[in-house]
Design an enzyme around this catalytic site. Structure first.
Site, PDB file in Angstrom:
ATOM      1  N   GLY A 267      37.625 -29.221-118.968  1.00 19.03           N
ATOM      2  CA  GLY A 267      36.911 -30.480-118.805  1.00 19.03           C
ATOM      3  C   GLY A 267      37.369 -31.239-117.581  1.00 19.03           C
ATOM      4  N   ASP A 268      38.421 -30.725-116.933  1.00 18.66           N
ATOM      5  CA  ASP A 268      38.917 -31.348-115.704  1.00 18.66           C
ATOM      6  C   ASP A 268      37.805 -31.392-114.647  1.00 18.66           C
ATOM      7  OD1 ASP A 268      41.507 -31.919-113.909  1.00 18.66           O
ATOM      8  OD2 ASP A 268      40.147 -30.611-112.815  1.00 18.66           O
ATOM      9  N   ALA A 269      37.615 -32.558-114.053  1.00 18.16           N
ATOM     10  CA  ALA A 269      36.494 -32.737-113.122  1.00 18.16           C
ATOM     11  C   ALA A 269      36.630 -31.839-111.895  1.00 18.16           C
ATOM     12  CB  ALA A 269      36.412 -34.205-112.704  1.00 18.16           C
TER      13      ALA A 269
END
Length: 319
Positions: A267-269
């Site tokens: 989910g890290d951008a």
DNA sequence: TTCCAGGACATTT
DNA sequence: AAATGTCATGGA
């Protein structure tokens, strides 16, 4: 000149010159290390000049400014800039710190074995061969940095960190340059939310960081205690119970501080952006697709993420 | 100006 | 459980 061999730690030190030679593993890139350490001009916790790395660390409650230099393919040098003689146990702590910081004990063979025939990782593994995850050994620093970095761009995150360190950390002058020790929990536990809002922290982040400082100062949260957990998953679930620490932050800290190679800040951008570019997509991949993509990299997700992050580094950033 | 950046949490379906 | 809203600030 006296040179002693330390079997366990693989280093030699010379009592007269105050230098230590440290063995590095077969796959270690000093160049990649420099590149990561110089990725922000706002960085205040180390300094790189003429391919030397300078960092202020605290050993046995004493601030020590170290200089790290490349020697040959299999060794790096550590020098103490004040050149004062130090006890052997102090040297062992310094060497241990650097080995921890640069993940020098990690055997990357399994990771490169996976990467060898992987459509997404093979080029990255070749291009950045020898790159290791640069760590954040201090738990309070790792937690603060992760919380600061939540949902803001990295440039601003570095600005906030610099303000935080210069407001509550400990400075040391050397050669007309200021080096900093990261603030300790006791330096932050008693400050007010407004003290951090003045530095442009959001109220939430201010509350999170002060609360974390209080937990650590009271001994309710410590790296040592967490390390006695049964496994990394147990550490993750304990971290997530703390306000302000969600799945991303917990896994980021597992990756940078606890050195869990299977830590996975899904989910890290930036991870999504890296995959989008690598896959030549017009949109970022979904969480489900990222899970699918990461399936071959089981137990090495942290390294896969770090190599994907590296792919976002501008090409002209040569140290 | 708009969009969004190395998210977490509260509220609503 | 899962989707949606809110926080909140600067960078590009």
């Amino acid at each position: 000149m006296t040179i002693r061999q330390q079997d366990m730690l693989n280093f030699k030190y010379e009592e007269i010159t105050g230098c230590t030679l440290v063995d590095v593993p077969y796959a270690f890139s000093y160049n990649e290390t420099l590149l990561y350490l110089t990725r922000s001009t706002m960085e205040c916790l180390h300094h790189v000049e003429n391919r030397h790395i300078y960092k202020l660390i605290e050993i046995e409650h004493e601030p020590i400014l170290i200089e790290i230099s490349e020697s040959d393919a299999s060794t790096i040098w550590i020098r103490l800039v004040d050149s004062l003689p130090r006890d052997r146990t102090v040297w062992e702590s310094i060497v241990h710190y650097v080995q921890e910081w640069f993940d020098l004990h990690r055997d990357l063979a399994p990771f490169y074995h996976i990467a060898a025939n992987d459509p997404l990782l093979s080029k990255l593994a070749t291009d950045y061969y020898g790159m290791r995850i640069i760590g954040v050994p201090d738990l309070f620093e790792a937690l603060c940095w992760a919380v600061i970095g939540q949902q803001i761009n990295l440039t601003f995150a570095y600005t906030l960190k610099k303000r935080f360190v210069e407001a509550f950390g400990k400075p040391m002058e050397w050669n007309s340059r200021t080096y900093w020790l990261f603030p300790k929990p006791e330096d932050v536990a008693s400050i007010l939310v407004d003290d951090l809002k003045k530095l442009q922290f959001t109220s939430k982040k201010a509350e999170y960081i002060i609360h974390i400082a209080q937990l650590m100062q009271q001994g309710e949260l410590s790296k040592h205690a967490l390390l006695s957990s049964s496994d990394f998953k147990a550490i993750e679930s304990q971290l997530i119970t703390i306000r302000g620490i969600g799945p991303w932050t917990a896994n980021y800290v597992l990756m940078r501080c606890f050195r869990d190679p299977s830590a996975f800040p899904i989910g890290d951008a930036a991870l999504q952006t890296a995959l989008k570019l690598l896959l030549n997509r017009s949109q970022k991949p979904s969480l489900d697709e990222i899970k699918q993509l990461f399936f071959p990299w089981k137990e090495w997700e942290a390294y896969a993420v770090f190599y994907l992050w590296r792919s976002l580094t501008p090409v002209d950033a040569t140290p």
